[in-house]
Write an enzyme that holds these catalytic residues in place. Structure first.
Site, PDB file in Angstrom:
ATOM      1  N   ASP A  80       0.818  -1.411   0.049  1.00 58.95           N
ATOM      2  CA  ASP A  80      -0.085  -0.044   0.010  1.00 58.95           C
ATOM      3  C   ASP A  80       0.943   1.252   0.086  1.00 58.95           C
ATOM      4  O   ASP A  80       0.674   2.110   0.833  1.00 58.95           O
ATOM      5  CB  ASP A  80      -0.935  -0.207   1.253  1.00 58.95           C
ATOM      6  N   GLU A 106       1.058  -1.615  14.236  1.00 58.34           N
ATOM      7  CA  GLU A 106      -0.072  -0.314  13.335  1.00 58.34           C
ATOM      8  C   GLU A 106      -1.077  -0.417  14.043  1.00 58.34           C
ATOM      9  O   GLU A 106      -1.845  -1.499  14.381  1.00 58.34           O
ATOM     10  CB  GLU A 106       0.219  -1.044  11.850  1.00 58.34           C
ATOM     11  N   GLU A 133       3.586  -7.909   7.584  1.00 59.29           N
ATOM     12  CA  GLU A 133       2.732  -8.506   7.138  1.00 59.29           C
ATOM     13  C   GLU A 133       2.870  -9.624   6.038  1.00 59.29           C
ATOM     14  O   GLU A 133       2.061  -9.613   4.849  1.00 59.29           O
ATOM     15  CB  GLU A 133       1.356  -7.456   6.685  1.00 59.29           C
TER      16      GLU A 133
HETATM   17  C1  GCB Z   1      -1.111  -2.317   6.433  1.00 61.25           C
HETATM   18  C2  GCB Z   1       0.144  -2.201   5.943  1.00 61.25           C
HETATM   19  C3  GCB Z   1       0.321  -0.652   5.584  1.00 61.25           C
HETATM   20  C4  GCB Z   1      -1.018  -0.020   5.001  1.00 61.25           C
HETATM   21  C5  GCB Z   1      -1.992   0.041   6.146  1.00 61.25           C
HETATM   22  C6  GCB Z   1      -3.171   0.653   5.587  1.00 61.25           C
HETATM   23  O1  GCB Z   1      -1.650  -3.246   7.368  1.00 61.25           O
HETATM   24  O2  GCB Z   1       1.015  -2.588   6.662  1.00 61.25           O
HETATM   25  O3  GCB Z   1       1.296  -0.704   4.612  1.00 61.25           O
HETATM   26  O4  GCB Z   1      -0.606   1.311   4.412  1.00 61.25           O
HETATM   27  O5  GCB Z   1      -2.301  -1.290   6.555  1.00 61.25           O
HETATM   28  O6  GCB Z   1      -3.512   1.885   5.788  1.00 61.25           O
HETATM   29  O7  GCB Z   1      -3.905  -0.173   5.085  1.00 61.25           O
END
Ligand code: GCB
Length: 630
Positions: free
Chosen positions: A197, A535, A446
């Site tokens: 992403d 996160e 992830e």
């Molecule tokens: C996640 C990812 C990250 C994304 C985030 C999101 O789990 O690790 O790269 O940007 O979610 O905002 O969806």
């Protein structure tokens, strides 16, 4: 264009990728014996169109790029696919070409210098020619690579560097991607797809340097640090030299320690060998490196002035910044200088308007200012290694870094991928091993760690990292469900990513507290290891206000954070929870998808680094935590 053709392009570029090299990759620093010349600035630039292999077929590296056809001027460092307004450049998949002329002074030859060419990062793969000679191949962006190019230079004259850059990501690249053929009204087209992403920025992202050294030179330095109860700082060092001694020639290495005002410290050196290439330095009344807000003088750095003298050559001098600190971890805690540390941090990206991932000192300065303003003490270099210049700031400001390799969303566990994955870690550890700010190695973000192959794959990755560094813990950001995850067992510290009330039950912030408390406790119970949240977060569109709160509004982001804070506060009383990292520091660009409005908006700052309501909310919490804990 068939997929096979595209693969051929990449293979062509990466065919000569060698095994992990034992040579050092020290950051170029000027000294009495070293000159550093930046090649940053405007470079000639061309897309490889209409045929991706045309540059190879027509051997563009044999002549000035401007003689091969029309060129653009492209800034280095920057992401070429962010700078220009032309959609064709933004969406280009495959090879692009750069070249630049530079002058190699005659005095370099007269003084018998070696000249190295060093790239801080080219994404994703690069092949480099100097005056038509192929000198470098490198695959995996975000990591430096270099080569002694003395033999390829024309001294006292103009020289040319040509770089072919390939942004194609496949099942065996780190990170992974795939290509898709689509039909369009102008014919078939190949597009890049990927699951991660963030935008697949490409180009020469960090500075390009030429630097000189004497013939026999300091190639690498390894330091580890400790201290005694009576405040003696201990620096174990090991120096590797490059170049060979002539017969009968001897070598000697001496060290001086400077404090952070560049004044010589009181120290003694006990060497292990006659040449002084390894040993231990003892500094009386040493000042320790502390994280921001854990001490009134965070980020204290000494300088090791290393002088390598040989019988017949010029001495080489290299100055390495060093912070003295220890790291330990137990089943429940993470300790820095024997004091438990609680991580108040962020996930981040190297991302900004116009320059993309291009390294920019003004932006980096602003970011660290904001990190300190908000009272954070740490961040994860999600999802790849950040520029060395950015890491220097972390060392100096006392910001703790969870240093991540570029493995994102791994869903195949082939031997080929494993080799590249471990190569990325070897290069990362070689680059950052001496940094006091680096507190953990993050081996993945992830991965699909419920696949049964993930078990032996990550076991191999973890064992590999331990062969390079036993003093820092290994972590990862896990998104797999706790019951099926096979990665956690191979880590020292568990990081988990969860988007409760965002991707799961959006709008229902009332689910957050109990779910997070429950899950964090279960991770700890399953592995008996410290746990932190790598996160959590919600998108918010800056300026969108809705009452009562509604997804995408600033109010909703704040509410979602508050519910997490409640869970974190309970967890902190449970004695195994070592930190919280909100996703994300700032909004960032992603590929085009209908679930993103101009990119990912989970930042507490906008892409322009202006605070949203969430930034003030987080600031209140982080400063309160700092005052309670530090
Ligand atoms: C996640 C990812 C990250 C994304 C985030 C999101 O789990 O690790 O790269 O940007 O979610 O905002 O969806």
């Amino acid at each position: 264009m068939s997929a096979i053709m595209w693969c051929a392009t990449l293979v062509c570029i990466s065919a000569l990728v060698t095994c992990v090299s034992t040579a050092g990759i020290l950051y170029p620093r000027e000294s009495e014996s070293r000159e550093v010349k930046s090649l940053d600035g405007m470079w000639n630039f061309r897309l490889s169109l209409p045929d991706p292999l045309v540059g190879f077929k027509e051997r563009w590296y044999m002549k000035d790029l401007s003689k091969t056809g029309p060129v653009l001027q492209m800034p280095v460092p920057s992401s070429y696919n962010d700078v220009m307004v032309d959609k064709k450049i933004r969406d280009h998949v495959g090879l692009v070409w750069y070249d630049k002329s530079f002058f190699a002074p005659e005095s370099w030859r007269q003084q018998g210098y070696r000249v190295f060419l060093r790239f801080g990062s080219v994404n994703y793969a690069a092949q480099v020619w100097v005056n038509t000679h192929l000198v470098l191949n490198h695959e995996i962006g975000h990591l430096p690579f270099q080569r002694d190019i003395t033999a390829n230079l024309k001294f006292g004259r103009l020289n040319r560097i040509t770089v072919a850059v390939d942004n194609v990501l496949l099942a065996t690249t780190v990170p992974q991607g795939s290509l898709q053929n689509i039909s369009t009204n102008t014919g078939p087209k190949t597009i890049q797809t990927y699951t991660f992403d963030f935008f697949n920025y490409a180009g020469i992202h960090r500075s390009v340097f030429l630097y000189t050294t004497p013939v026999v030179y300091i190639d690498d330095v390894d330091v580890t640090t400790n201290y005694t109860e009576d405040s003696v700082g201990l620096i174990n060092y090991k120096i590797q030299y490059g170049g060979s001694l002539s017969s009968g020639e001897t070598l000697n290495c001496s060290i001086t320690v400077l404090n952070n005002e560049n004044v010589r410290e009181k120290f003694t050196v006990i060497t292990d060998d006659e040449e002084g290439l390894s040993g231990i330095i003892k500094i009386e009344n040493a000042k320790l490196w502390w994280p921001y807000l854990m001490h009134e003088e965070p980020g204290y750095m000494y300088t090791l002035e290393i002088r390598l003298s040989t019988t017949w050559n010029v001495d080489d001098v290299y100055r390495l910044p060093v912070g003295i600190r220890t790291i330990k971890w137990t089943n429940t805690a993470f300790l820095i200088n024997n004091k438990p540390a609680y991580l108040r941090g962020f996930g981040r990206h190297e991302d900004s308007d116009i320059r993309g991932k291009g390294m920019d000192y003004a932006l980096v300065t602003r970011d660290y200012d904001l990190i300190k303003w908000i009272g954070a003490n740490s961040y994860r270099t999600s999802h790849y290694p950040y520029a060395e210049e950015i890491m220097d700031f972390a060392d100096r400001h006392g910001i703790m870094i969870v240093d991540e390799c570029p493995s994102v969303d791994t869903d195949n566990f082939s031997d080929k991928l494993l080799k590249k994955h471990t190569t990325s870690l070897a290069e990362l550890i070689k680059r950052d091993k001496n940094r006091p700010s680096v507190i953990m190695w993050s081996i993945a973000n992830e991965p699909r760690s419920h696949h049964k192959e993930a078990d032996s794959y990550f076991k191999s990755v973890a064992i590999f990292v331990k062969t390079l560094d036993v003093l820092r813990p290994i972590t990862a950001a896990i998104a797999t469900e706790l019951d099926t995850d096979l990665l956690g067992q191979h880590l020292d510290i568990i990081g988990f990513n969860r988007y409760n009330a965002w991707y799961t039950l959006p709008g229902h912030t009332e689910i957050i507290q109990s779910r997070i408390e429950d899950e964090a406790a279960k991770w700890h119970a399953k592995h008996n290891k410290p746990v932190f949240m790598t996160e959590y977060g919600a998108d918010s569109y800056a300026g969108l206000h809705m009452s009562p709160s509604f997804v995408w509004s600033e109010e909703y982001q704040v509410e979602l954070m508050s519910e997490h804070f409640k869970a974190f506060d309970t967890l902190r009383t449970k004695n195994f929870f070592i930190g919280e990292m909100i996703w994300n520091f700032a909004d960032f660009k992603t590929e085009q998808t209908v679930t993103r409005v101009g990119g990912n908006k989970k930042g507490v700052f906008t892409r322009q680094r202006e605070p949203k309501s969430s930034a003030y909310h987080l600031r209140k919490r982080y400063w309160a935590l700092a005052n309670q804990l530090d």
